[in-house]
Design a protein around this motif. Structure first.
Motif, PDB file in Angstrom:
ATOM      1  N   LYS A 109      40.350 -45.754  13.073  1.00  0.00           N
ATOM      2  CA  LYS A 109      41.781 -45.616  12.244  1.00  0.00           C
ATOM      3  C   LYS A 109      41.386 -44.972  10.971  1.00  0.00           C
ATOM      4  N   GLU A 110      40.288 -44.241  10.900  1.00  0.00           N
ATOM      5  CA  GLU A 110      39.891 -43.766   9.540  1.00  0.00           C
ATOM      6  C   GLU A 110      40.375 -42.556  10.248  1.00  0.00           C
ATOM      7  N   ILE A 111      39.880 -42.180  10.989  1.00  0.00           N
ATOM      8  CA  ILE A 111      39.652 -40.450  11.282  1.00  0.00           C
ATOM      9  C   ILE A 111      41.124 -40.270  11.723  1.00  0.00           C
ATOM     10  N   ILE A 112      42.517 -41.471  12.254  1.00  0.00           N
ATOM     11  CA  ILE A 112      42.997 -40.681  12.847  1.00  0.00           C
ATOM     12  C   ILE A 112      44.075 -40.651  11.061  1.00  0.00           C
ATOM     13  N   ARG A 113      44.181 -41.652  10.617  1.00  0.00           N
ATOM     14  CA  ARG A 113      44.547 -41.687   8.859  1.00  0.00           C
ATOM     15  C   ARG A 113      44.447 -40.590   8.125  1.00  0.00           C
ATOM     16  N   GLU A 114      43.064 -39.864   8.217  1.00  0.00           N
ATOM     17  CA  GLU A 114      43.051 -38.632   7.212  1.00  0.00           C
ATOM     18  C   GLU A 114      43.120 -37.714   8.411  1.00  0.00           C
ATOM     19  N   ASN A 115      43.438 -37.448   9.774  1.00  0.00           N
ATOM     20  CA  ASN A 115      43.801 -36.533   9.696  1.00  0.00           C
ATOM     21  C   ASN A 115      45.271 -35.759   9.820  1.00  0.00           C
ATOM     22  N   ASP A 116      45.219 -34.539   9.294  1.00  0.00           N
ATOM     23  CA  ASP A 116      46.235 -33.723   8.286  1.00  0.00           C
ATOM     24  C   ASP A 116      46.166 -32.227   8.727  1.00  0.00           C
ATOM     25  N   THR A 117      45.595 -32.328   9.793  1.00  0.00           N
ATOM     26  CA  THR A 117      45.392 -30.814  10.648  1.00  0.00           C
ATOM     27  C   THR A 117      46.409 -29.991   9.999  1.00  0.00           C
ATOM     28  N   GLU A 264      26.761 -28.578  31.588  1.00  0.00           N
ATOM     29  CA  GLU A 264      25.077 -28.419  31.611  1.00  0.00           C
ATOM     30  C   GLU A 264      24.457 -28.996  30.405  1.00  0.00           C
ATOM     31  N   HIS A 265      25.091 -28.637  29.094  1.00  0.00           N
ATOM     32  CA  HIS A 265      24.297 -28.741  28.348  1.00  0.00           C
ATOM     33  C   HIS A 265      25.168 -29.686  27.344  1.00  0.00           C
ATOM     34  N   GLU A 266      25.036 -31.396  27.766  1.00  0.00           N
ATOM     35  CA  GLU A 266      25.372 -32.719  27.756  1.00  0.00           C
ATOM     36  C   GLU A 266      25.742 -32.905  25.879  1.00  0.00           C
ATOM     37  N   ASP A 267      24.102 -31.878  25.282  1.00  0.00           N
ATOM     38  CA  ASP A 267      24.277 -32.321  23.762  1.00  0.00           C
ATOM     39  C   ASP A 267      24.993 -31.862  22.781  1.00  0.00           C
ATOM     40  N   SER A 268      25.452 -30.052  23.528  1.00  0.00           N
ATOM     41  CA  SER A 268      26.235 -29.318  23.201  1.00  0.00           C
ATOM     42  C   SER A 268      27.652 -30.012  23.176  1.00  0.00           C
ATOM     43  N   TRP A 269      27.826 -30.556  24.039  1.00  0.00           N
ATOM     44  CA  TRP A 269      29.529 -31.342  24.232  1.00  0.00           C
ATOM     45  C   TRP A 269      29.670 -32.449  22.961  1.00  0.00           C
ATOM     46  N   GLU A 270      28.422 -33.194  22.911  1.00  0.00           N
ATOM     47  CA  GLU A 270      28.077 -34.779  21.777  1.00  0.00           C
ATOM     48  C   GLU A 270      28.699 -33.568  20.869  1.00  0.00           C
ATOM     49  N   GLN A 271      27.926 -32.713  20.410  1.00  0.00           N
ATOM     50  CA  GLN A 271      27.383 -31.811  19.260  1.00  0.00           C
ATOM     51  C   GLN A 271      29.420 -31.275  18.886  1.00  0.00           C
ATOM     52  N   PHE A 272      30.168 -30.934  19.646  1.00  0.00           N
ATOM     53  CA  PHE A 272      31.647 -30.542  19.998  1.00  0.00           C
ATOM     54  C   PHE A 272      32.248 -31.473  19.056  1.00  0.00           C
ATOM     55  N   ARG A 273      32.494 -32.597  20.043  1.00  0.00           N
ATOM     56  CA  ARG A 273      33.058 -34.235  19.446  1.00  0.00           C
ATOM     57  C   ARG A 273      31.772 -34.433  18.005  1.00  0.00           C
ATOM     58  N   GLN A 274      30.878 -34.360  17.100  1.00  0.00           N
ATOM     59  CA  GLN A 274      30.338 -34.553  16.292  1.00  0.00           C
ATOM     60  C   GLN A 274      31.570 -33.536  14.967  1.00  0.00           C
ATOM     61  N   ASP A 275      31.603 -31.678  15.519  1.00  0.00           N
ATOM     62  CA  ASP A 275      32.088 -31.307  14.729  1.00  0.00           C
ATOM     63  C   ASP A 275      33.508 -31.141  14.632  1.00  0.00           C
ATOM     64  N   LEU A 276      34.328 -31.663  15.899  1.00  0.00           N
ATOM     65  CA  LEU A 276      36.138 -31.836  15.468  1.00  0.00           C
ATOM     66  C   LEU A 276      35.630 -33.397  14.693  1.00  0.00           C
ATOM     67  N   THR A 277      34.928 -34.501  14.441  1.00  0.00           N
ATOM     68  CA  THR A 277      34.992 -35.551  13.970  1.00  0.00           C
ATOM     69  C   THR A 277      34.929 -34.318  12.122  1.00  0.00           C
ATOM     70  N   ASP A 278      33.766 -34.254  11.877  1.00  0.00           N
ATOM     71  CA  ASP A 278      33.428 -33.532  10.508  1.00  0.00           C
ATOM     72  C   ASP A 278      34.915 -32.331  10.159  1.00  0.00           C
ATOM     73  N   TYR A 279      35.386 -31.979  10.825  1.00  0.00           N
ATOM     74  CA  TYR A 279      36.846 -30.848  10.970  1.00  0.00           C
ATOM     75  C   TYR A 279      37.666 -31.295  10.395  1.00  0.00           C
ATOM     76  N   ILE A 280      37.829 -32.196  11.145  1.00  0.00           N
ATOM     77  CA  ILE A 280      39.011 -33.150  10.948  1.00  0.00           C
ATOM     78  C   ILE A 280      38.978 -34.334   9.465  1.00  0.00           C
ATOM     79  N   LEU A 281      37.929 -34.326   9.003  1.00  0.00           N
ATOM     80  CA  LEU A 281      36.985 -35.898   7.396  1.00  0.00           C
ATOM     81  C   LEU A 281      37.078 -34.122   6.378  1.00  0.00           C
ATOM     82  N   GLU A 282      36.730 -33.646   6.665  1.00  0.00           N
ATOM     83  CA  GLU A 282      36.756 -32.381   6.028  1.00  0.00           C
ATOM     84  C   GLU A 282      37.406 -31.491   5.464  1.00  0.00           C
ATOM     85  N   LYS A 283      38.934 -31.534   5.873  1.00  0.00           N
ATOM     86  CA  LYS A 283      40.273 -30.817   6.178  1.00  0.00           C
ATOM     87  C   LYS A 283      40.889 -31.962   4.826  1.00  0.00           C
TER      88      LYS A 283
END
Length: 283
Positions: A109-117, A264-283
């Motif tokens: 809910k917080e991510i959705i609320r804070e997303n003003d991309t 083939e790089h599961e860790d990179s996929w998880e990092q992408f979703r974390q980067d996505l979260t950080d991108y939303i919250l830092e905007k």
């Protein structure tokens, strides 16, 4: 020759106990006595047990019963302990899961609320309506955003858009996506957001798909592609009130190795979703 168990003297047939029988039925009596004799030898009378033997036998039976009762009690106790432990673990799991889900719901809910991309720069170049890449069927709703790779190394966003367009002429297959991101970061929109694409067979009617170009065999995206993917995905999540966990790979539905590098790089996929979260919250 006299039969077993019967002796004959002076025309008399004597029983084993000393009595005798004479008469016309003497032969029958002899046969009867022989049968009795054989029966007694084959089934001798049971020996009467002494008091000590009876008491010892009873004591043995009581001991056997006690051992059986102890074993049964031990089994019941062990099963009770195991079931109690299992129940305790289940209750703990349910409670932890409930707390975890509650925390996740609050974060979502917080991510959705804070997303003003803000909307990124997008070139709209819609495909011509045709049965193979733009059927113009309505999109029922959006539950997920799917990330793909073009599976066509060193081809640009414009070239892949042309491929989708030409399917309307060749009819060789059905394929399309709402967006294509080039390896220089450019974004081309091929379909309106209220229409389906042909990207994920079982999910075309409730999802939006993004194709990404790449340069080498690993399927890894360039930095420019990666940054545009973050911005475009974050904006779509805001538009549809979704969270980063709602972003999936094509691989997650159907098992296709797409996008290859993120499969083939599961860790990179998880990092992408974390980067996505950080991108939303830092905007």
């Amino acid at each position: 020759m006299a039969k077993r168990g019967v002796r004959t003297e002076a025309g008399r047939r004597y029983y084993p106990d000393g009595s005798f029988y004479s008469g016309r039925n003497a032969g029958a009596a002899a046969r009867e006595l022989e049968y009795i004799d054989i029966t007694l030898r084959e089934n001798p009378p049971k020996r009467k047990r002494s008091r000590e033997e009876i008491l010892a036998r009873r004591k043995k039976r009581r001991r056997q019963r006690r051992i059986a009762q102890m074993l049964m009690a031990g089994c019941v106790l062990t099963m009770g302990i195991m079931l109690g432990f299992l129940l305790w673990k289940i209750i703990g799991f349910v409670q932890d899961r409930g707390v975890f889900n509650q925390v996740m719901d609050e974060e979502r809910k917080e991510i959705i609320r804070e997303n003003d991309t803000i909307k990124p720069v997008i070139t709209e170049d819609f495909l011509t309506v045709n049965p193979y890449s733009r059927p113009a069927e309505p999109l029922d709703g959006v539950k997920n955003i799917f990330v793909h790779y073009t599976a066509n190394k060193n081809t640009s966003a414009r070239q892949n858009r042309s491929y989708f367009e030409n399917l309307g002429i060749t009819g060789e297959t059905s394929a399309s996506a709402h967006f294509i991101i080039g390896y220089d970061g450019e974004i081309i929109q091929c379909l309106p957001l209220d229409e389906i694409g042909y990207a994920v067979k079982t999910r075309n009617y409730d999802s939006i798909s993004i194709e990404c170009c790449y340069r080498d065999d690993s399927g890894k995206f360039t930095d420019a592609t990666y940054q545009s993917l973050l911005q475009l995905t974050a904006w779509l999540l805001k538009e549809y009130k979704l969270a980063p966990n709602d972003v999936l790979r094509h691989y997650d539905v159907g098992g296709k190795k797409c996008p290859l590098y993120f499969v083939e790089h599961e860790d990179s996929w998880e990092q992408f979703r974390q980067d996505l979260t950080d991108y939303i919250l830092e905007k």
